[in-house]
Design a protein around this motif. Structure first.
Motif, short mmCIF file in Angstrom:
data_model
loop_
_atom_site.label_atom_id
_atom_site.label_comp_id
_atom_site.label_asym_id
_atom_site.label_seq_id
_atom_site.Cartn_x
_atom_site.Cartn_y
_atom_site.Cartn_z
N THR A 78 35.53 52.49 24.13
CA THR A 78 36.83 52.15 23.57
C THR A 78 37.22 50.76 24.05
O THR A 78 36.74 50.28 25.08
N ILE A 79 38.09 50.12 23.29
CA ILE A 79 38.62 48.83 23.71
C ILE A 79 40.00 49.06 24.30
O ILE A 79 40.87 49.66 23.65
N ARG A 80 40.18 48.62 25.52
CA ARG A 80 41.46 48.72 26.22
C ARG A 80 42.08 47.34 26.29
O ARG A 80 41.40 46.36 26.52
N VAL A 81 43.39 47.29 26.10
CA VAL A 81 44.11 46.03 26.25
C VAL A 81 44.78 46.05 27.62
O VAL A 81 45.63 46.90 27.88
N LYS A 82 44.35 45.15 28.48
CA LYS A 82 44.94 45.07 29.82
C LYS A 82 46.13 44.13 29.77
O LYS A 82 46.07 43.06 29.20
N SER A 83 47.21 44.54 30.36
CA SER A 83 48.43 43.75 30.33
C SER A 83 48.34 42.59 31.31
O SER A 83 47.54 42.60 32.24
N PRO A 84 49.16 41.56 31.09
CA PRO A 84 49.13 40.42 32.03
C PRO A 84 49.62 40.85 33.41
O PRO A 84 50.42 41.79 33.54
N ARG A 85 49.13 40.17 34.43
CA ARG A 85 49.53 40.51 35.80
C ARG A 85 49.52 39.26 36.66
O ARG A 85 49.01 38.22 36.27
N ILE A 86 50.09 39.40 37.83
CA ILE A 86 50.15 38.29 38.77
C ILE A 86 48.94 38.37 39.69
O ILE A 86 48.63 39.42 40.24
N GLY A 87 48.25 37.24 39.85
CA GLY A 87 47.12 37.15 40.75
C GLY A 87 47.32 36.00 41.71
O GLY A 87 48.32 35.29 41.66
N ILE A 88 46.36 35.81 42.60
CA ILE A 88 46.46 34.74 43.61
C ILE A 88 45.26 33.82 43.45
O ILE A 88 44.11 34.27 43.40
N ASP A 89 45.52 32.51 43.38
CA ASP A 89 44.48 31.50 43.39
C ASP A 89 44.06 31.30 44.85
O ASP A 89 44.85 30.84 45.67
N PHE A 90 42.84 31.67 45.19
CA PHE A 90 42.43 31.67 46.59
C PHE A 90 42.22 30.27 47.16
O PHE A 90 42.21 30.11 48.38
N LYS A 91 42.08 29.26 46.32
CA LYS A 91 41.91 27.91 46.83
C LYS A 91 43.19 27.38 47.46
O LYS A 91 43.17 26.78 48.53
N ASN A 92 44.32 27.59 46.76
CA ASN A 92 45.57 27.04 47.28
C ASN A 92 46.63 28.10 47.55
O ASN A 92 47.78 27.78 47.82
N ARG A 93 46.27 29.36 47.46
CA ARG A 93 47.15 30.49 47.76
C ARG A 93 48.42 30.53 46.91
O ARG A 93 49.45 31.03 47.33
N LYS A 94 48.33 30.02 45.69
CA LYS A 94 49.48 30.07 44.79
C LYS A 94 49.33 31.26 43.85
O LYS A 94 48.23 31.65 43.48
N LYS A 95 50.47 31.81 43.47
CA LYS A 95 50.47 32.92 42.51
C LYS A 95 50.27 32.35 41.12
O LYS A 95 50.86 31.34 40.75
N ILE A 96 49.40 33.02 40.35
CA ILE A 96 49.15 32.63 38.97
C ILE A 96 49.27 33.86 38.09
O ILE A 96 49.20 34.99 38.57
N ILE A 97 49.45 33.64 36.80
CA ILE A 97 49.52 34.75 35.85
C ILE A 97 48.16 34.89 35.18
O ILE A 97 47.63 33.94 34.62
N ILE A 98 47.61 36.10 35.25
CA ILE A 98 46.36 36.42 34.57
C ILE A 98 46.75 36.97 33.20
O ILE A 98 47.48 37.96 33.11
N ASN A 99 46.31 36.32 32.16
CA ASN A 99 46.69 36.69 30.79
C ASN A 99 46.17 38.06 30.41
O ASN A 99 45.22 38.58 31.00
#
Length: 90
Positions: free
Chosen positions: A54-75
């Motif tokens: 089946t195809i699942r649609v994953k919702s956007p979520r907040i992740g962390i960029d490990f290089k600079n420790r900033k929060k980013i949005i994963i589409n």
């Protein structure tokens, strides 16, 4: 863990049915293309006593960029979920 390739499947089929590897390779390719096309059109594929995709649609979520420790949005994105039948469970 053993990796199974399309070539391995094609060569096993050619030994089993006495066909050439190029013929069975075309069959294997067309099988996977058919599965892909059905997933694109219907969103689900079920082969009895084998698996269900089946195809699942994953919702956007907040992740962390490990290089600079900033929060980013994963589409949001689409992923294929595969559930195998009980015959494949150990």
């Amino acid at each position: 863990m053993q990796t199974i390739t399309k070539y391995k499947i094609a060569s096993d089929l050619s030994k089993e049915f006495g066909m050439s590897v190029s013929e069975t390779s075309k069959l294997v390719d067309s099988f996977f293309i058919s599965i892909k096309n059905i997933l694109i059109i219907d969103g689900a594929v079920k082969i009895n006593k084998f698996f269900k995709c089946t195809i699942r649609v994953k919702s956007p979520r907040i992740g962390i960029d490990f290089k600079n420790r900033k929060k980013i949005i994963i589409n949001s994105r689409k992923v294929v979920a595969v559930k195998f039948s009980k015959l494949f469970k150990l």
